[in-house]
Design a protein around this motif. Structure first.
Motif, PDB file in Angstrom:
ATOM      1  N   THR A 196      10.809  10.538  -2.032  1.00  0.00           N
ATOM      2  CA  THR A 196      11.874  10.755  -3.012  1.00  0.00           C
ATOM      3  C   THR A 196      11.750  12.086  -3.744  1.00  0.00           C
ATOM      4  O   THR A 196      10.643  12.590  -3.958  1.00  0.00           O
TER       5      THR A 196
ATOM      6  N   HIS B 186      10.961  10.680  10.229  1.00  0.00           N
ATOM      7  CA  HIS B 186      11.588  11.942   9.820  1.00  0.00           C
ATOM      8  C   HIS B 186      11.012  13.078  10.676  1.00  0.00           C
ATOM      9  O   HIS B 186       9.846  13.030  11.079  1.00  0.00           O
TER      10      HIS B 186
ATOM     11  N   PRO C 282      11.255  15.148   0.544  1.00  0.00           N
ATOM     12  CA  PRO C 282      11.575  14.509   1.829  1.00  0.00           C
ATOM     13  C   PRO C 282      11.953  15.481   2.938  1.00  0.00           C
ATOM     14  O   PRO C 282      11.700  15.217   4.114  1.00  0.00           O
ATOM     15  N   ASP C 283      12.529  16.645   2.586  1.00  0.00           N
ATOM     16  CA  ASP C 283      13.029  17.562   3.607  1.00  0.00           C
ATOM     17  C   ASP C 283      12.311  18.901   3.675  1.00  0.00           C
ATOM     18  O   ASP C 283      12.573  19.687   4.588  1.00  0.00           O
TER      19      ASP C 283
ATOM     20  N   ARG D 148      12.247   5.454   7.446  1.00  0.00           N
ATOM     21  CA  ARG D 148      12.616   6.653   8.217  1.00  0.00           C
ATOM     22  C   ARG D 148      11.901   7.885   7.686  1.00  0.00           C
ATOM     23  O   ARG D 148      11.340   8.678   8.456  1.00  0.00           O
ATOM     24  N   ARG D 149      11.916   8.069   6.373  1.00  0.00           N
ATOM     25  CA  ARG D 149      11.304   9.257   5.788  1.00  0.00           C
ATOM     26  C   ARG D 149       9.789   9.288   6.008  1.00  0.00           C
ATOM     27  O   ARG D 149       9.221  10.360   6.226  1.00  0.00           O
TER      28      ARG D 149
ATOM     29  N   SER E 169       7.701  14.125   9.343  1.00  0.00           N
ATOM     30  CA  SER E 169       6.796  13.056   8.897  1.00  0.00           C
ATOM     31  C   SER E 169       5.345  13.335   9.280  1.00  0.00           C
ATOM     32  O   SER E 169       4.426  12.727   8.719  1.00  0.00           O
TER      33      SER E 169
ATOM     34  N   TRP F  61      19.184  -0.458   2.392  1.00  0.00           N
ATOM     35  CA  TRP F  61      19.244   0.985   2.669  1.00  0.00           C
ATOM     36  C   TRP F  61      17.967   1.672   2.193  1.00  0.00           C
ATOM     37  O   TRP F  61      17.422   2.525   2.884  1.00  0.00           O
ATOM     38  N   VAL F  62      17.491   1.306   0.998  1.00  0.00           N
ATOM     39  CA  VAL F  62      16.275   1.907   0.457  1.00  0.00           C
ATOM     40  C   VAL F  62      15.094   1.643   1.384  1.00  0.00           C
ATOM     41  O   VAL F  62      14.304   2.552   1.680  1.00  0.00           O
TER      42      VAL F  62
ATOM     43  N   VAL G  57      15.130   0.832   4.672  1.00  0.00           N
ATOM     44  CA  VAL G  57      15.316   1.510   5.958  1.00  0.00           C
ATOM     45  C   VAL G  57      15.095   3.012   5.815  1.00  0.00           C
ATOM     46  O   VAL G  57      14.406   3.641   6.630  1.00  0.00           O
ATOM     47  N   GLU G  58      15.666   3.606   4.755  1.00  0.00           N
ATOM     48  CA  GLU G  58      15.530   5.041   4.552  1.00  0.00           C
ATOM     49  C   GLU G  58      14.082   5.420   4.242  1.00  0.00           C
ATOM     50  O   GLU G  58      13.586   6.464   4.677  1.00  0.00           O
ATOM     51  N   SER G  59      13.388   4.564   3.489  1.00  0.00           N
ATOM     52  CA  SER G  59      11.980   4.819   3.190  1.00  0.00           C
ATOM     53  C   SER G  59      11.145   4.823   4.462  1.00  0.00           C
ATOM     54  O   SER G  59      10.279   5.685   4.654  1.00  0.00           O
TER      55      SER G  59
END
Length: 447
Positions: A43, A29, A77-78, A24-25, A32, A17-18, A20-22
């Motif tokens: 993070t 994203h 990240p957001d 994506r971000r 991005s 998950w870490v 894949v999520e990394s």
């Protein structure tokens, strides 16, 4: 054996998950494409380090990062931060939700200032607007004057002995009220009486009472729990902001005799018992207040907004590289709808394209036509539909306190320097150096 297998599988899934999520971000994203450090994109621990470990320093790190990455910056990240006051109106006017993430730190979701949804905010705010209107503040001026007289009496008691006084503590106490009002209104409500026996007919009812009795609000908006949260936030905002501005103003008045002399000269043109409406017509007094508010920075935490529509950011002529005066013109960036974005008050109030030598206390920058133009960039009370409700009450308090103390007393700074009023840590409001005891002065009567 089965437990070990479950544990191994869980760790493998977590690592996957870490990864894949990394990916994506960093690469897929919606923001991005926005410049910024990879760690900030990956993070929230990046923000945690600067705000918790250091502490309260991320807002300053963001300013450093803008020098490296330009006027638009991905800071979590957001979230996006923009260092361009030409974009203030785009971010803060129109229908905008607040970014929920920083509001959680306030722990008062029922307060109007902590309401994320724009439509719910409008409903809650409209119930309070009559109380905080200029007309109602004028009707309550006698109450403010009574408090100013009490403040002057305390200062006078020190002047008799020519002793030291902690002005910061005094201004905080002056600004702090309303703690007992809510419990009193609750008792009135539970007893069935109306509690309006001796009210001046020109005054709006007490702020909490105006909400409790407002039938245009749905029942869930008039619960005592919601009202307690509203009261807590109003008390915080109504205490911290004016007391900090007063501390900053009096430090700089005492540190700059020429500014103090010019202010006294102007105050001599109005009666000793001048009203707020008379005082607010004095240009230099109001310029001193504007400068004090600017250097107090209002709410220093990032006050993010979410637009319902896609936005386009193109650096304006105000997006200057600090110290160079050179427009930082770059390509335009698409900002997806609902993306949290902000322009901090630190960024806005230290924009050298608007406020040259920004950390210098200079009331003259607010005078004349150029001064009126600069008010567009004053963010101490934020902007748009979310502008602080208490701006008129704050102005009345500041006018009356400054006039009363400047005309009656001579003060000399005591064991106080610029770092006692500087912005060094971001704790929702500007905090000075660690261990500061505030602004202290020796006081005596003017002759």
């Amino acid at each position: 054996m089965a437990v070990l297998q479950v544990l191994t599988t869980s760790v493998a899934v977590a690592l996957l998950w870490v990864v894949v999520e990394s990916i994506r971000r960093l690469f897929f994203h919606p923001i991005s494409h926005i410049p910024g450090p990879r760690l900030a994109a990956l993070t929230w621990w990046y923000e945690f380090y600067y705000d918790v470990v250091l502490p309260g320093k991320y807002i300053f790190k963001i300013q450093e990062l803008h020098l490296e990455y330009g006027p638009i910056l991905r800071i979590t990240p957001d979230e996006i931060h923009i260092n361009d006051v030409g974009f203030l109106d785009t971010v803060y006017t129109g229908l905008r939700d607040k970014y929920e993430y920083p509001l959680r730190a306030l722990r008062v979701p029922g307060g109007v200032g902590a309401t994320a949804d724009a439509k719910l905010h409008k409903l809650r705010r409209e119930a309070l607007v009559p109380f905080f209107s200029k007309r109602n503040v004028l009707s309550l001026q006698h109450l403010v004057t009574e408090k100013v007289n009490q403040l002057s009496e305390i200062v006078a008691s020190h002047a008799k002995e020519e002793s030291q006084i902690n002005l910061s503590d005094l201004f905080f106490a002056f600004s702090n009220e309303v703690r007992g009002e809510i419990s009193g209104i609750m008792k009135v409500q539970s007893s069935g009486t109306d509690g309006k026996s001796d009210r001046n007919p020109t005054e709006k009812e007490a702020v909490y009472e105006s909400v409790l009795l407002n039938e245009s609000l749905p029942p869930q908006e008039r619960t005592l729990t919601r009202l307690e949260q509203e009261g807590a936030l109003l008390a915080l905002a109504g205490t911290e902001s004016p007391s900090l501005s007063l501390s900053i103003i009096f430090y700089h008045l005492l540190a700059n005799p020429s500014i103090l002399d010019r202010l006294r000269t102007q105050l001599e043109t109005v009666p000793v018992d001048a009203s707020w409406t008379q005082l607010e017509k004095l240009p230099y007094l109001m310029a001193v207040i504007e400068e004090g508010n600017r250097l107090s920075f209002g709410v220093t935490a990032r006050i993010g907004r979410r637009a319902y529509e896609e936005l386009i950011f193109t650096p304006s002529s105000y997006a200057n590289t600090p110290g160079t005066g050179t427009p930082n013109t770059e390509k335009s960036y698409k900002i997806p709808a609902r993306t949290p974005l902000s322009i901090s008050t630190l960024s806005a109030h230290t924009a050298e394209s608007v406020f040259p030598d920004p950390f210098t206390f200079d009331p003259e920058r607010w005078l004349g036509e150029s001064g009126r133009e600069r008010k567009r960039f004053q963010m101490a009370f934020t902007k748009g539909s979310r502008k602080c409700l208490g701006i008129e009450l704050s102005n009345a308090e500041l006018c009356l306190v400054i006039a009363a103390l400047v005309r009656s007393f001579e003060m000399t700074l005591y064991e106080t320097d610029a770092r006692d009023v500087s912005f060094e840590h971001d704790y929702q409001i500007a905090m000075p150096k660690m261990g500061s005891q505030g602004v202290r002065a020796t006081v005596k009567f003017r002759v």
